[in-house]
Write a protein that holds these residues in place. Structure first.
Motif, mmCIF file in Angstrom:
data_model
loop_
_atom_site.group_PDB
_atom_site.id
_atom_site.type_symbol
_atom_site.label_atom_id
_atom_site.label_comp_id
_atom_site.label_asym_id
_atom_site.label_seq_id
_atom_site.Cartn_x
_atom_site.Cartn_y
_atom_site.Cartn_z
ATOM 1 N N PHE A 40 31.355 -0.025 59.683
ATOM 2 C CA PHE A 40 30.517 -0.710 60.682
ATOM 3 C C PHE A 40 31.260 -1.900 61.289
ATOM 4 C CE2 PHE A 40 26.995 0.916 57.791
ATOM 5 C CZ PHE A 40 26.634 1.949 58.637
ATOM 6 N N ALA A 41 31.874 -2.676 60.406
ATOM 7 C CA ALA A 41 32.554 -3.887 60.891
ATOM 8 C C ALA A 41 33.693 -3.518 61.839
ATOM 9 C CB ALA A 41 33.069 -4.702 59.711
ATOM 10 N N ASP A 42 34.428 -2.438 61.509
ATOM 11 C CA ASP A 42 35.533 -2.016 62.381
ATOM 12 C C ASP A 42 35.029 -1.582 63.753
ATOM 13 O OD1 ASP A 42 37.255 -2.587 60.400
ATOM 14 O OD2 ASP A 42 37.594 -0.510 59.748
ATOM 15 N N MET A 43 33.799 -1.087 63.777
ATOM 16 C CA MET A 43 33.224 -0.703 65.077
ATOM 17 C C MET A 43 32.893 -1.930 65.923
ATOM 18 S SD MET A 43 30.400 2.277 64.464
ATOM 19 C CE MET A 43 29.754 2.239 66.137
ATOM 20 N N GLY A 44 32.822 -3.076 65.257
ATOM 21 C CA GLY A 44 32.478 -4.306 65.994
ATOM 22 C C GLY A 44 31.050 -4.772 65.738
ATOM 23 N N ILE A 45 30.362 -4.051 64.861
ATOM 24 C CA ILE A 45 28.970 -4.409 64.556
ATOM 25 C C ILE A 45 28.967 -5.595 63.580
ATOM 26 C CG2 ILE A 45 26.908 -3.556 63.333
ATOM 27 C CD1 ILE A 45 27.698 -0.752 64.367
ATOM 28 N N ARG A 46 28.018 -6.531 63.774
ATOM 29 C CA ARG A 46 27.911 -7.651 62.832
ATOM 30 C C ARG A 46 27.144 -7.220 61.604
ATOM 31 N NH1 ARG A 46 28.962 -12.794 65.083
ATOM 32 N NH2 ARG A 46 28.090 -13.868 63.277
ATOM 33 N N LEU A 47 27.493 -7.784 60.477
ATOM 34 C CA LEU A 47 26.764 -7.465 59.245
ATOM 35 C C LEU A 47 26.203 -8.741 58.651
ATOM 36 C CD1 LEU A 47 29.351 -5.008 57.675
ATOM 37 C CD2 LEU A 47 27.176 -4.398 58.727
ATOM 38 N N ALA A 48 24.956 -8.644 58.175
ATOM 39 C CA ALA A 48 24.330 -9.819 57.559
ATOM 40 C C ALA A 48 23.851 -9.457 56.161
ATOM 41 C CB ALA A 48 23.150 -10.272 58.408
ATOM 42 N N LEU A 49 24.070 -10.377 55.225
ATOM 43 C CA LEU A 49 23.530 -10.184 53.875
ATOM 44 C C LEU A 49 22.109 -10.730 53.874
ATOM 45 C CD1 LEU A 49 26.008 -11.178 51.040
ATOM 46 C CD2 LEU A 49 25.043 -8.936 51.548
ATOM 47 N N SER A 56 23.373 -5.892 64.973
ATOM 48 C CA SER A 56 23.682 -6.467 63.671
ATOM 49 C C SER A 56 22.912 -5.657 62.636
ATOM 50 C CB SER A 56 23.271 -7.940 63.725
ATOM 51 O OG SER A 56 23.103 -8.445 62.447
ATOM 52 N N LEU A 57 23.525 -5.430 61.487
ATOM 53 C CA LEU A 57 22.836 -4.672 60.439
ATOM 54 C C LEU A 57 22.558 -5.609 59.276
ATOM 55 C CD1 LEU A 57 25.000 -1.402 60.523
ATOM 56 C CD2 LEU A 57 22.729 -1.757 61.530
ATOM 57 N N GLU A 58 21.302 -5.661 58.851
ATOM 58 C CA GLU A 58 20.936 -6.532 57.726
ATOM 59 C C GLU A 58 20.845 -5.685 56.467
ATOM 60 O OE1 GLU A 58 17.518 -8.978 58.542
ATOM 61 O OE2 GLU A 58 18.462 -9.842 60.328
ATOM 62 N N ILE A 59 21.618 -6.057 55.487
ATOM 63 C CA ILE A 59 21.672 -5.295 54.242
ATOM 64 C C ILE A 59 21.393 -6.266 53.112
ATOM 65 C CG2 ILE A 59 23.170 -3.856 52.808
ATOM 66 C CD1 ILE A 59 24.824 -3.534 55.509
ATOM 67 N N THR A 60 20.498 -5.905 52.214
ATOM 68 C CA THR A 60 20.159 -6.898 51.192
ATOM 69 C C THR A 60 21.327 -7.057 50.225
ATOM 70 O OG1 THR A 60 19.171 -5.332 49.677
ATOM 71 C CG2 THR A 60 17.692 -6.339 51.278
ATOM 72 N N GLU A 61 21.369 -8.262 49.677
ATOM 73 C CA GLU A 61 22.382 -8.583 48.697
ATOM 74 C C GLU A 61 22.324 -7.558 47.547
ATOM 75 O OE1 GLU A 61 21.252 -12.120 46.731
ATOM 76 O OE2 GLU A 61 23.157 -12.382 45.711
ATOM 77 N N THR A 62 21.105 -7.235 47.128
ATOM 78 C CA THR A 62 20.945 -6.294 46.010
ATOM 79 C C THR A 62 21.484 -4.915 46.370
ATOM 80 O OG1 THR A 62 18.856 -7.456 45.845
ATOM 81 C CG2 THR A 62 19.245 -5.730 44.237
ATOM 82 N N ALA A 63 21.222 -4.466 47.609
ATOM 83 C CA ALA A 63 21.684 -3.134 48.016
ATOM 84 C C ALA A 63 23.204 -3.047 47.947
ATOM 85 C CB ALA A 63 21.208 -2.825 49.431
ATOM 86 N N VAL A 64 23.867 -4.093 48.391
ATOM 87 C CA VAL A 64 25.332 -4.075 48.377
ATOM 88 C C VAL A 64 25.844 -4.079 46.938
ATOM 89 C CG1 VAL A 64 27.398 -5.342 49.046
ATOM 90 C CG2 VAL A 64 25.469 -5.209 50.601
ATOM 91 N N MET A 65 25.192 -4.836 46.091
ATOM 92 C CA MET A 65 25.662 -4.952 44.718
ATOM 93 C C MET A 65 25.422 -3.673 43.913
ATOM 94 S SD MET A 65 27.139 -7.716 44.780
ATOM 95 C CE MET A 65 27.652 -7.878 43.067
ATOM 96 N N GLU A 66 24.430 -2.874 44.366
ATOM 97 C CA GLU A 66 24.096 -1.652 43.625
ATOM 98 C C GLU A 66 25.264 -0.672 43.596
ATOM 99 O OE1 GLU A 66 20.572 0.288 45.122
ATOM 100 O OE2 GLU A 66 19.341 -1.341 44.323
ATOM 101 N N ALA A 67 25.986 -0.570 44.683
ATOM 102 C CA ALA A 67 27.074 0.412 44.743
ATOM 103 C C ALA A 67 28.274 -0.214 45.423
ATOM 104 C CB ALA A 67 26.614 1.632 45.536
ATOM 105 N N PRO A 68 28.862 -1.209 44.792
ATOM 106 C CA PRO A 68 29.872 -2.013 45.483
ATOM 107 C C PRO A 68 31.011 -1.224 46.114
ATOM 108 C CG PRO A 68 29.376 -2.917 43.319
ATOM 109 C CD PRO A 68 28.645 -1.628 43.434
ATOM 110 N N ALA A 69 31.708 -0.397 45.337
ATOM 111 C CA ALA A 69 32.927 0.213 45.860
ATOM 112 C C ALA A 69 32.623 1.094 47.061
ATOM 113 C CB ALA A 69 33.597 1.027 44.763
ATOM 114 N N HIS A 70 31.617 1.892 46.898
ATOM 115 C CA HIS A 70 31.229 2.828 47.932
ATOM 116 C C HIS A 70 30.740 2.103 49.182
ATOM 117 C CE1 HIS A 70 30.425 7.213 47.777
ATOM 118 N NE2 HIS A 70 30.091 6.909 49.012
ATOM 119 N N SER A 71 29.885 1.114 48.940
ATOM 120 C CA SER A 71 29.302 0.397 50.076
ATOM 121 C C SER A 71 30.383 -0.288 50.882
ATOM 122 C CB SER A 71 28.343 -0.684 49.596
ATOM 123 O OG SER A 71 27.413 -0.128 48.754
ATOM 124 N N MET A 72 31.383 -0.773 50.200
ATOM 125 C CA MET A 72 32.430 -1.525 50.879
ATOM 126 C C MET A 72 33.040 -0.699 52.004
ATOM 127 S SD MET A 72 34.038 -4.385 50.721
ATOM 128 C CE MET A 72 34.549 -5.120 49.184
#
Ligand code: C2E
Ligand code: CA
Ligand code: CA
Length: 438
Positions: free
Chosen positions: A316-325, A294-310
């Motif tokens: 990661f998600a397509d690989m089957g990895i879980r993601l946590a905010l 599982s990969l933990e990514i802070t809410e702020t990190a995701v918001m910093e570069a939304p389009a790109h991060s998405m």
């Protein structure tokens, strides 16, 4: 004067500390003080390159001999490897004796050493510390001298004597960055693992991997400090790859007891193609299924570069990895946006969780977050759960998973297995139940 039997074999840290500890005890009993000097030979690399290994050893031997001859018999001189020598000054009556010893050492070193017919003058940078009236552990006194040495290097001074204000200033960030780079090479970093449990069944559903650094120079360095240094220096990529590889390796070593592992991803690496490549590689060589990571990514990190991060999050998600905010509640996520993210878990920041029992507004916030997350089909993890009351409140609010000191502090990998087997944690509501592992 005592000297290590083999002066040029670097002394082991344990031996150095044991010897220093003995001196400290004797001096404390006798009402005397102990001083520690860490000597760093300037331009040591240049000497090595110019004169080669054998001559450099000869030079070091000569330097050690001079120190041993010049200092009182009861003092101790240790070669710590590389360009470093540690001196324990024993039985000091007054603090000024520390300065006298330092002056003496500077004088001895000023005398040129003859190497291959060349007369070589070297310089020393010295970090010093001295005991006060109260007892101090040997590692703390040594840490103070190391800290003073860093300060001397930073300010380009020959000598700095430790004073407590140095600790407050924190370690100069440049110095920290260069030490961290070494640390990655020297394998000084380790991962510890903090269990997460299902709030209702008490089952361990995973662990979070947290990095720890015990520097040979600074002692233990706080994770938030060195993670920030890594982020500022571009080392975070290497550190993250190291962490993921370590997690995958640990997963495979735990064998039957393996549980899913969460790793923290800093904003700076979310979109790194190298990371994505290395991540695949680590999972495949250690045989870790992507669903167990599982990969933990802070809410702020995701918001910093939304389009790109998405895009990266999708990868990661397509690989089957879980993601946590991670650290949820501290940033400014738009709800609409949150709905579009391919995340499966939301971790409520510990600042909202720690005072649940006493703070009504924290309770409101946490309840709102839990309900909102459930509306988006996200699992809610509360981090920083420290007491049973908080646990019970979270359970009543419908929280799914908890992590915090109440359950367990982060554990070394070998202790995690033991902790699981010895049932060291029982969930408060049903004491006696085994927190079974999946
Ligand atoms: P984080 O991701 O929010 O990690 C949770 C922090 O809360 C950890 O601090 C953990 O030890 C601490 N904690 C856990 N339970 C409790 C509790 O009940 N009470 C209190 N007061 N604290 C609790 P730690 O290990 O000092 O890590 C600090 C931060 O450093 C982490 O915050 C994370 O952002 C970062 N970090 C640690 N390891 C890594 C890593 O390998 N990579 C990256 N990128 N960041 C990391
Ligand atoms: Ca985290
Ligand atoms: Ca967090």
């Amino acid at each position: 004067m005592t000297m290590d039997k083999t002066p040029l074999a670097a002394v082991e840290r344990d031996k150095l500390l044991a010897s220093l500890g003995a001196t400290l005890r004797d001096d404390l009993k006798a009402g005397r003080r102990t001083g520690v000097l860490v000597l760093e030979i300037s331009q040591f690399k240049r000497i090595q390159v110019t004169y080669g290994h054998a001559r450099t050893q000869e030079f070091l031997r000569e330097l050690m001999r001079r120190l041993v001859d010049a200092l009182p018999k009861k003092d101790k001189v240790f070669y710590r490897g590389g360009d470093e020598i540690v001196v324990a000054l024993c039985g000091l009556r007054v603090r000024e004796q520390l300065n006298l010893a330092i002056n003496k050492i500077q004088r001895i070193v000023a005398e040129p050493v003859v190497l291959c017919g060349n007369s070589l003058r070297i310089g020393l940078t010295i970090g010093a510390s001295v005991t006060l009236e109260t007892p101090i552990a040997p590692e703390d006194l040594l840490h103070q001298a190391n800290r003073a040495l860093l300060e001397a290097r930073d300010r380009q001074r020959e000598t700095v004597i430790f004073d407590p204000s140095l600790e407050d200033e924190g370690v100069a960030s440049l110095e920290l960055q260069s030490l961290l780079s070494d640390a990655l090479e020297r394998n000084e970093l380790v991962s510890v693992f903090q269990p997460k449990v299902d709030i209702r069944t008490g089952q361990v559903v995973g662990v979070e991997s947290l990095a720890r650094w015990h520097s040979h120079l600074l002692g233990p360095v706080r994770p938030d400090l060195f993670i920030e240094a890594a982020e500022n220096s571009g080392l975070i990529g290497r550190l993250t790859i190291w962490t993921i590889n370590n997690a995958a390796k640990q997963y495979s070593l735990w064998g039957e007891q393996a549980v899913p592992i969460a790793v923290n991803l800093s904003a700076a690496v979310i979109n790194s193609p190298e990371l994505q490549r290395q991540l695949r590689h680590a999972l495949s060589i250690w045989g870790m299924p992507p669903e167990a990571l599982s990969l933990e990514i802070t809410e702020t990190a995701v918001m910093e570069a939304p389009a790109h991060s998405m895009e990266s999050l999708r990868f990661f998600a397509d690989m089957g990895i879980r993601l946590a905010l991670d650290d949820f509640g501290t940033g400014y996520s738009s709800l609409a946006y949150l709905k579009m993210l391919p995340v499966s878990d939301l971790k409520i920041d510990k600042s909202f969780v720690q005072n649940l029992a006493s703070d009504a507004s924290d309770r409101k916030i946490v309840k709102t977050i839990i309900d909102m997350a459930h509306n988006f089909d996200l699992k809610v993890i509360a981090e920083g759960v420290e007491d049973e009351k908080g646990y019970q409140i979270l359970m009543d609010m419908g929280c799914d998973i908890v992590q915090g000191y109440l359950v367990s502090k982060p554990l070394k990998p070998e202790h995690f297995r033991k902790w699981l087997l010895e049932e060291q944690w029982r969930r408060p509501a049903q004491a006696g139940r085994r927190p079974a592992c999946a």
